[in-house]
Every structure is written in C-alpha cells, then in structure tokens.
Design an enzyme around this catalytic site. Structure first.
Site, PDB file in Angstrom:
ATOM      1  N   GLY A   5     -33.351  21.707   9.419  1.00  0.00           N
ATOM      2  CA  GLY A   5     -33.866  22.772  10.269  1.00  0.00           C
ATOM      3  C   GLY A   5     -35.370  22.832  10.116  1.00  0.00           C
ATOM      4  O   GLY A   5     -35.930  22.345   9.137  1.00  0.00           O
ATOM      5  N   TYR A   6     -36.005  23.431  11.102  1.00  0.00           N
ATOM      6  CA  TYR A   6     -37.464  23.487  11.136  1.00  0.00           C
ATOM      7  C   TYR A   6     -37.940  24.887  10.773  1.00  0.00           C
ATOM      8  O   TYR A   6     -37.551  25.864  11.411  1.00  0.00           O
ATOM      9  CB  TYR A   6     -37.966  23.049  12.509  1.00  0.00           C
ATOM     10  CG  TYR A   6     -37.618  21.589  12.746  1.00  0.00           C
ATOM     11  CD1 TYR A   6     -38.513  20.592  12.376  1.00  0.00           C
ATOM     12  CD2 TYR A   6     -36.371  21.201  13.230  1.00  0.00           C
ATOM     13  CE1 TYR A   6     -38.188  19.254  12.516  1.00  0.00           C
ATOM     14  CE2 TYR A   6     -36.028  19.871  13.370  1.00  0.00           C
ATOM     15  CZ  TYR A   6     -36.946  18.900  13.018  1.00  0.00           C
ATOM     16  OH  TYR A   6     -36.600  17.575  13.134  1.00  0.00           O
ATOM     17  N   LEU A   7     -38.764  24.944   9.737  1.00  0.00           N
ATOM     18  CA  LEU A   7     -39.340  26.224   9.324  1.00  0.00           C
ATOM     19  C   LEU A   7     -40.481  26.609  10.241  1.00  0.00           C
ATOM     20  O   LEU A   7     -40.720  27.786  10.494  1.00  0.00           O
ATOM     21  CB  LEU A   7     -39.860  26.122   7.882  1.00  0.00           C
ATOM     22  CG  LEU A   7     -38.785  25.997   6.795  1.00  0.00           C
ATOM     23  CD1 LEU A   7     -39.436  25.717   5.444  1.00  0.00           C
ATOM     24  CD2 LEU A   7     -37.941  27.267   6.735  1.00  0.00           C
ATOM     25  N   ARG A  48     -33.165  26.707  15.149  1.00  0.00           N
ATOM     26  CA  ARG A  48     -33.721  25.355  15.304  1.00  0.00           C
ATOM     27  C   ARG A  48     -33.207  24.435  14.213  1.00  0.00           C
ATOM     28  O   ARG A  48     -33.919  24.035  13.315  1.00  0.00           O
ATOM     29  CB  ARG A  48     -35.256  25.359  15.383  1.00  0.00           C
ATOM     30  CG  ARG A  48     -35.962  26.406  14.582  1.00  0.00           C
ATOM     31  CD  ARG A  48     -37.420  26.487  15.040  1.00  0.00           C
ATOM     32  NE  ARG A  48     -38.232  27.145  14.042  1.00  0.00           N
ATOM     33  CZ  ARG A  48     -39.417  27.685  14.305  1.00  0.00           C
ATOM     34  NH1 ARG A  48     -39.913  27.650  15.505  1.00  0.00           N
ATOM     35  NH2 ARG A  48     -40.112  28.246  13.354  1.00  0.00           N
TER      36      ARG A  48
END
Lengths: 176, 176
Positions: free
Chosen positions: B50-52, B104
């Site tokens: 996942g995208y931070l 995301r």
C-alpha cells in the site's frame, strides 16, 4: 497548533482517528526577540527532521531524529478524517531514509525553558534556516492560554502564521 | 519496467543515484489469458502493499509485506534524478503503518513459474482487484526480451500500459 505525541505513547500502535477537536493541544507560538540569558544551562536536544513525501491530499511522511531516538510519523487526510501513525526507527533505518529528505529538512536545537508554570520550547534553527528562532508553549486550557504572561524575550506571535509550520519551513525556507 | 532491488542488498544502505539508464532491468508485462495448469504446485507467496504517500514530484512511499518479510520503499524524483531507498520493517512497524494505506492498496499472490530459461512472475490479485491477473518476466538483454517465446497462456502485452503499474492499480483500480 501542531498536535504532538506523548513520549510514553511511542513504540506502540498509535493510529487514531481525531474525531474530537477538543483533543487537540492548545499551543501558542512566537518569534524570539532576544535569546534568554544562560541558554546553555537549560536542557536541550538536537532535532533534525525531513519530509519523505508531501501528498496534495494532506498526507505527510516525516522522519525525525531527536537526540538518539528516531521516528517516522505519517499524517494522512484532513479535518475529522485526519489519522496519524508514528513508529520508532532504528538508527540504520533512519540513516537509509535521510538522504531522500534532501531539500526539505529542518535542523534545530530545542531548549526546554521553565517559565512560571510552563515549559517554553525554544527552537534555534541551523542549516538553511540559521538565524530563525521560535518558541512554543502548550497550555491545559484556552483560559490559561489567554492569560499567559509572555516573557519579555518573546517577540511577535506566529501561532496562526502557517509559514512557520515546520513543513513549510522545510520546503519554503524562513519567511522574509 | 519497474526496477527492483535484489534481496541480498536489503537492510543495508541502499540509496543510490540512477545515473545509468542501462542499469534498469529489462522486463515485459502481460495480461494472463488462462491460468496455467497446476498453479498451486509452483512456489508462491502472498504480497500486500500500500502507498503511504504519493507526492506530485514523483515521490512514492510504499510499504509491502511479502510472506513474513516487511519493507518500506521510497522512490523520489524522476529520470536521472531518481533515487530510491528501501528498509526492512518489523511486523509491528508494518502493522502500525498499514491502516494509513487504506484506499490505495494492492493484494495478490505471486507465483514463480519456471518457463524455458526464465521465471515468470504471475500475480493473481485479490480484494478490490479480484479477477485481474498479470505476469512479468525479466530479461538479461534487449535481445533476449525481443525473442521471448511467449507461452500460450499469456495474453495481451501491457509493458507500456501505465494503468497496470501497481501504483495506479492501487489508486484507480483495475482498467475496464
């Protein structure tokens, strides 16, 4: 009015929804007109922090060294949807990530100055922000905040001036 | 054509300037027309990532669980200025950060399928991307890439289709 995490909460899971505006800390921030005498006698600690990413959706990914402790903090979203998580990093993790903060860093020495019933955090910036000094005080209530007996060495109040937020100082430098 | 980091380089300082376009890996990516027979016999591993943060300057901060290993990867800048760093995370660090990737994420099982002289990485997506299957092959040279004897179960090539980059799948979902 940046909300800060208490040291005793570090290293455990800290993701939280900020659904209560009253849970924000009440802080005031000032420029510093003159350095208080005997500054080095006060407890102080070197802080360097940098931003790995600033997402237009409000997300920021910050790493920070405070003395010999290392942190990564993520803030995501805004308003009632804002969530935040912080993890402790090892020195090796921090050193690997630090180069990627180039161009958006803040370095400073923070002095904890006892004054009346409060602790004033005086930040003396270095690097590209050298010459800038700010001070922050946290209050238990709006009432206490309103009657704070500002010491004479504090200058103009900048609590509402977004240019002095660390994120903006890191990216845009010191306001002229 | 995502460049990947070699496992033996993990957990040491990996920041590097990519000044040599030739150091990019040569990869081709395909949709998958039919699952190859006996899929579960091949080595496989669950991956979730996942995208931070996704910064408009090209920076991305990604966390990934691969089996029981955890990583954080930062990519910053673009082109010749692109730099990248990866650190190993502990499970606790990962679990603290994971909630902030909500909305995301990509979850999939990756199968390593030996085929001729190559290993085809077949990704079977789940969660919001369920139904999507992609496969990727890495080549030692442009020549080898050009003469790759595509197995019949591979479908349309999507090497140049940015919609299938994991970052875009995570944010926008599967292309229609």
């Amino acid at each position: 009015m940046e909300r800060r995490l208490k040291p005793d909460a570090f290293s455990k899971i800290m993701t939280e929804k900020k659904t209560e505006p009253t849970s924000f800390e009440i802080e005031r921030k000032f420029l510093v007109g003159a350095v208080p005498p005997g500054l080095d006698r006060y407890p102080h600690e070197a802080i360097r922090q940098g931003y790995l990413a600033l997402d237009p959706d409000g997300t920021e990914v910050r790493i920070r060294q405070k003395g010999d402790r290392f942190f990564q903090t993520i803030k995501r979203g805004a308003g009632l949807q804002r969530i935040e998580a912080e993890i402790l990093l090892t020195r090796a993790q921090f050193e690997t990530l630090w180069p990627l903060t180039k161009g958006r860093r803040v370095e400073k020495i923070r002095y904890d100055i006892a004054y009346e019933d409060y602790v004033i955090e005086l930040d003396v910036y270095s690097g590209t922000l050298a010459g800038l000094l700010t001070a922050e005080v946290e209050f238990p209530s709006q009432e206490a905040s309103a009657v704070f007996p500002t010491p004479p060495w504090l200058g103009r109040e900048i609590t509402e001036d977004k240019r002095y937020k660390n994120k903006n100082l890191a990216v845009q430098g010191a306001p002229q």
